[in-house]
Design a protein around this motif. Structure first.
Motif, PDB file in Angstrom:
ATOM      1  N   CYS A   1      -0.049  -2.932  24.238  1.00  0.00           N
ATOM      2  CA  CYS A   1      -1.514  -2.954  24.233  1.00  0.00           C
ATOM      3  C   CYS A   1      -1.983  -3.078  25.673  1.00  0.00           C
ATOM      4  N   GLU A   2      -1.502  -2.188  26.505  1.00  0.00           N
ATOM      5  CA  GLU A   2      -1.836  -2.271  27.925  1.00  0.00           C
ATOM      6  C   GLU A   2      -3.308  -1.948  28.168  1.00  0.00           C
ATOM      7  N   GLY A   3      -3.748  -2.234  29.387  1.00  0.00           N
ATOM      8  CA  GLY A   3      -5.145  -2.003  29.717  1.00  0.00           C
ATOM      9  C   GLY A   3      -6.005  -2.944  28.893  1.00  0.00           C
ATOM     10  N   ILE A   4      -7.011  -2.388  28.226  1.00  0.00           N
ATOM     11  CA  ILE A   4      -7.862  -3.219  27.374  1.00  0.00           C
ATOM     12  C   ILE A   4      -7.603  -2.959  25.896  1.00  0.00           C
ATOM     13  N   GLY A   5      -6.454  -2.399  25.582  1.00  0.00           N
ATOM     14  CA  GLY A   5      -6.129  -2.127  24.184  1.00  0.00           C
ATOM     15  C   GLY A   5      -6.030  -3.407  23.361  1.00  0.00           C
TER      16      GLY A   5
ATOM     17  N   ALA B   1      -2.788   2.392  28.813  1.00  0.00           N
ATOM     18  CA  ALA B   1      -3.825   1.612  29.484  1.00  0.00           C
ATOM     19  C   ALA B   1      -5.036   2.470  29.815  1.00  0.00           C
ATOM     20  N   ALA B   2      -4.782   3.649  30.361  1.00  0.00           N
ATOM     21  CA  ALA B   2      -5.897   4.532  30.710  1.00  0.00           C
ATOM     22  C   ALA B   2      -6.622   4.987  29.453  1.00  0.00           C
TER      23      ALA B   2
ATOM     24  N   SER C   1      -6.876   3.459  26.716  1.00  0.00           N
ATOM     25  CA  SER C   1      -7.671   2.353  26.152  1.00  0.00           C
ATOM     26  C   SER C   1      -9.049   2.329  26.770  1.00  0.00           C
ATOM     27  N   GLY C   2      -9.127   2.667  28.046  1.00  0.00           N
ATOM     28  CA  GLY C   2     -10.431   2.704  28.705  1.00  0.00           C
ATOM     29  C   GLY C   2     -11.260   3.897  28.288  1.00  0.00           C
ATOM     30  N   VAL C   3     -10.637   5.058  28.264  1.00  0.00           N
ATOM     31  CA  VAL C   3     -11.357   6.277  27.874  1.00  0.00           C
ATOM     32  C   VAL C   3     -11.970   6.091  26.482  1.00  0.00           C
TER      33      VAL C   3
ATOM     34  N   ALA D   1     -12.329   3.294  24.609  1.00  0.00           N
ATOM     35  CA  ALA D   1     -13.240   2.166  24.424  1.00  0.00           C
ATOM     36  C   ALA D   1     -14.617   2.483  24.996  1.00  0.00           C
TER      37      ALA D   1
ATOM     38  N   ASN E   1     -12.574  -1.663  21.761  1.00  0.00           N
ATOM     39  CA  ASN E   1     -11.194  -1.418  22.200  1.00  0.00           C
ATOM     40  C   ASN E   1     -10.215  -1.352  21.033  1.00  0.00           C
TER      41      ASN E   1
END
Lengths: 340, 340, 340, 340
Positions: A79-83, A300-301, A303-305, A307, A313
């Protein structure tokens, strides 16, 4: 045969309390079939990470306590990034439905794939065969199928073993769905990026010797109010492509371009890929060649796109899109509640 | 005194070819002043990573070869997720301008901050003092200033040394801009998340004993066609907030919510933060407590959020927003070309 | 032609002060030849780590300042465990010697090895050819040679690229020294662990397109008081094997089994390997399959093994022994001062 | 009350097969008391690593299946370098013994230590009190005690939380054994490296709210043939110190300085530390300040030091020696079979 869906929270890899509560919310649990758990499990996602094994153990305990029918679990660590971590429980009731095309589930699995054949044509064909058989038994046409989720076994001590495992499973689904010709499946095909399908999302699983498969399709008369849609994003930041897929599942977007009716969306799944040279619309990324594995950068990337687009998220994001789309492209899918 | 801006590519930490080309594009280089480089440097971004040191060395060589005037460099390592590496060269020519408020640059630095005082009130006050002096000398009002970039020295062997360094510098700017009262700067203030400014973007730099400061403001008569705008995003996925900031710099968005006039945007800067409990709109993230440091998760996620919005992975993204916004909020800024 | 040796400290990847001091200690520097630096450089040793590049840059500056003759550098990043960083400067004076066999240095390099040929038989043969030519030109017999150090170029985007690069270079040395038959060098040979030499220590170097080679031999009449010895340890904890090698270089051990005359030992070099299954005398290690790369585990463990024996953490330790010994074995070498 | 010891293999964090076999080897299992498992568990040893939790779960299953009495587990994750994973099962039978001093086990635990008190004097005193009570109840004098193993609870979101937890537990043992005065335990004492004991080996455990304690002592009449010895090594490469400790437990060494009678040695435990400045006998290490945590460097290096001496990589090695020895020193202990 309507499918129902319950999302549940997961705080850590030993936390089955959310699942237990979700199971308790289905008093007719014993009469359900085709139970499936999809879950994003938090954990280091290193080669020696036992998070998935622990999650599976505590889920098995919770299911046993709830006297649940047999279930298939597709667990993905990372769950990297903001996942967010979290799980989704799906099942069919036995009630005959009617009306417009609605989500149905078919799960199956291959025989054990011998180590030497993993990541090789034998692996592809085993998956193709299992998907075809399941289609035949359940009367599904290739055009009904929007997404095939596969947990795919890994060959030990093989270079890029997890990538080859994912790729082989994806090619197998592509063959079954008529997206790739069966006679194209030679040893060289395994490394040929020009061969790919567009409806398989595959995860490697060191804990399994079989490919475990969940087919998600829409069929008239399935009943319930869920539908599934999938599409290809031209790259990981193709907001337009993602948005059109979601709109095809009745999502609406506000003036900022953010999802306006999140409650109608049951589950978004994204398989994140990047071009082999790591470039994105002409500019370098550093996804390849750092101390952080490429799939972690991608998750991670993504998760940002996602969210940013969803205003949340909460999604099932995995990385490593070998043979699941053209190189650099991504697969996105959504299960939504039809309100009409 | 118009400011000009040239973006240049960086492929790896030893690559100054892009800078050399950018410098060659300015034949009047010798007459420019307030030269600044902002750069995102690829590299492992571990404690013992010398990427920034190497980048600085090869940049210094390129600048020497080009006979460039003295320059201030604010280099930040870490292009996680889909973040691109790259640099931006800014400078003022000496020509008097006129007309509407336009971007101007003022750079300054503190004296060497003794080790024992770093991350402490002395650090805050040194930065506040340097910013105030620079404002006074250049006749800038606090309301002119949109962004203050600071590279801030670190105390060795201190718990959370880099976070404290960033936080102290941010509080210093906030004091100078009147956002935080000077008498609030007690030892306890360093750990008080309720104290923060909204216009400082600070990076810790082990290579410096001084805080190095670049003030970006808009002032009537500055000349040129660049303006800077900054704003606070309520969290890392606040697409609406980011969009309104960009629109205030004349950005336009297409029907998918993606930037439609990217050529008018010179540089977007984002400082990514997350709530101390790691939750985002009620759902868990795993930014805290994994083997990947929090700032890498944040940069990676922000690279996705921003690239989705901009249609490009080209931005100056850093993580660690201590005292630079309320906890969980983010600071975004843009330098844009005014076309009217 | 006596060889001299000066050890110098390195505190960080940008620190050439120790080298500068060592150079200053040789007032006849301009008349020396066959200059070589071996150095263990501190740094993250990740794929994108520029520590070696920075070290090379600052060393080059120091050498230029000292007006040193051309020099060959074999730099290895990674001081895991308790390994010390540090460098060793070797050079020959032009004075003819006499008497017993003493250390001599011959350095050479291949042409640029095309990318496609790296890690392949062409790579092996290029190294073999360069070593043979150097032997012929300097009149060295295979039996004179104790150790061949090689920095070997890497093919980008190849599975196990660094391992294949090291292995190819090692096979090349083995062919030149008659340890492996030239006609055994087929494409399959690259993956055949039964083919190996016993006197090559090879490091992959992404910064070079050529294989750079330093031959260390003993020859009567070389002059000076240094000798080199090398031997194979049956595994990484073969203290007996290591001890006998050191004793062959006149080392003595105290009652605890620790080196008693450290001042007579100029440099110890160790190439650490482990069996492919990661087992050591029947018990599992976890060198393979963790988030820490195998070569870091190996260097860290070897730092402990060797420091226990030497009473000092000062040694040139590298990991990855492909084709440099039988699987699981290690190569150890020592340069010592003969006092008799 | 003779203590028995059975070593068992662990291949991965979900592997309880070795324990099951060990339990099966003790048919009188139901009548045993003071059961303890010490185990080195393989796993990433990151903050979010659930390896210990999984190991505990599968061990609990195996113990339940074997109908074993209550047991205390001290599990430590991390087998870096060449460290083997593995476990040791100890228990006392109820049979009264006689004769010379032999190993006895006493296990105990504190009440739950409130979060705010962890790593603080309250933590120290809780441990001191529990150890003293256990000594009183079992009639043990401080001089009987060779080693106290403690699993110690951790305060969340505290700087250096695991180090403080280990340090507080170690000070607690030192107070109980009279090595540190109780009135020296002030808040400042927690950071005072001049306060330390010499017989505590402490591990932090996020899974526990209590300090869990196993006292290992020798007492006349305990029966059986096991003894325990412990000693301080002056640093991590103090082979002489380690050797003398092992010789005090009747170990013998061959001419190479390697253990000659390994079968007489039941278990070697080592707590590895390094000086705060990271230097070892004057030379730099890079244990502090890299991307690999210090305790992983230490465990990896210690695995090499110890395996060289023992001729085996089988030992219980942990890192982080706060207050468990003078800074830079290490604690070593051995349980051996007395054959006389």
């Amino acid at each position: 045969m309507a499918v129902r869906l319950a999302a549940f929270p997961i705080e850590h890899a030993g936390d089955a309390s959310g699942l237990a509560q979700a199971l308790a919310g289905w008093p007719d649990l014993g009469s359900l079939r085709e139970l499936v758990i999809f879950a994003k499990v938090p954990g280091p996602a290193t080669l020696n990470d036992p998070s998935r094994e622990l999650m599976q153990t505590v889920f098995a305990d919770a299911l046993k306590t709830a006297a649940a029918p047999p279930i298939r679990m597709i667990l993905s660590v990372g769950c990297e990034g903001i996942g967010a971590s979290g799980g989704w429980l799906l099942a069919e009731d036995g009630v005959a439905g009617e009306g417009a095309a609605r989500l149905m589930l078919v799960s199956t699995e291959t025989d054990i794939i011998p180590e030497a054949g993993r990541g090789e044509p034998a692996h592809v064909l085993a998956v193709a065969c299992a998907v075809r058989d399941a289609m035949a038994q359940s009367g599904l046409a290739a055009s009904d199928i929007q997404l095939v989720m596969v947990k795919s076994p890994v060959r030990r001590n093989q270079a890029n073993a997890t990538g080859r495992s994912r790729g082989a499973a994806a090619l197998g689904v592509a063959v079954a769905l008529g997206e790739v010709a069966e006679n194209a499946i030679t040893p060289e095909a395994m490394d040929d990026p020009s061969l790919f399908g567009t409806r398989a999302m595959t995860m490697s699983g060191t804990e399994t010797g079989r490919a475990e498969i969940v087919i998600l399709a829409n069929r008239a008369g399935a009943g319930g109010n869920l539908v599934i849609r999938s599409a290809i994003m031209r790259d990981i930041i193709d907001i337009g492509g993602a948005r059109r897929l979601l709109e095809s599942a009745d999502a609406r977007f506000d003036a900022d371009g953010v999802l306006a009716n999140p409650d109608d969306l049951g589950l978004v799944l994204l398989k994140a890929g990047i071009a082999p040279d790591g470039r994105l619309r002409g500019r370098p990324t550093h996804i390849h060649g750092t101390d952080i594995p490429a799939d972690k950068h991608l998750r991670a990337a993504a998760s940002g796109v996602l969210a940013g687009l969803l205003g949340s998220n909460d999604a099932f994001i995995t990385g490593g899109a070998e043979h699941q789309a053209a190189p650099g492209q991504c697969l996105i899918a959504a299960i939504a509640r039809e309100t009409t």
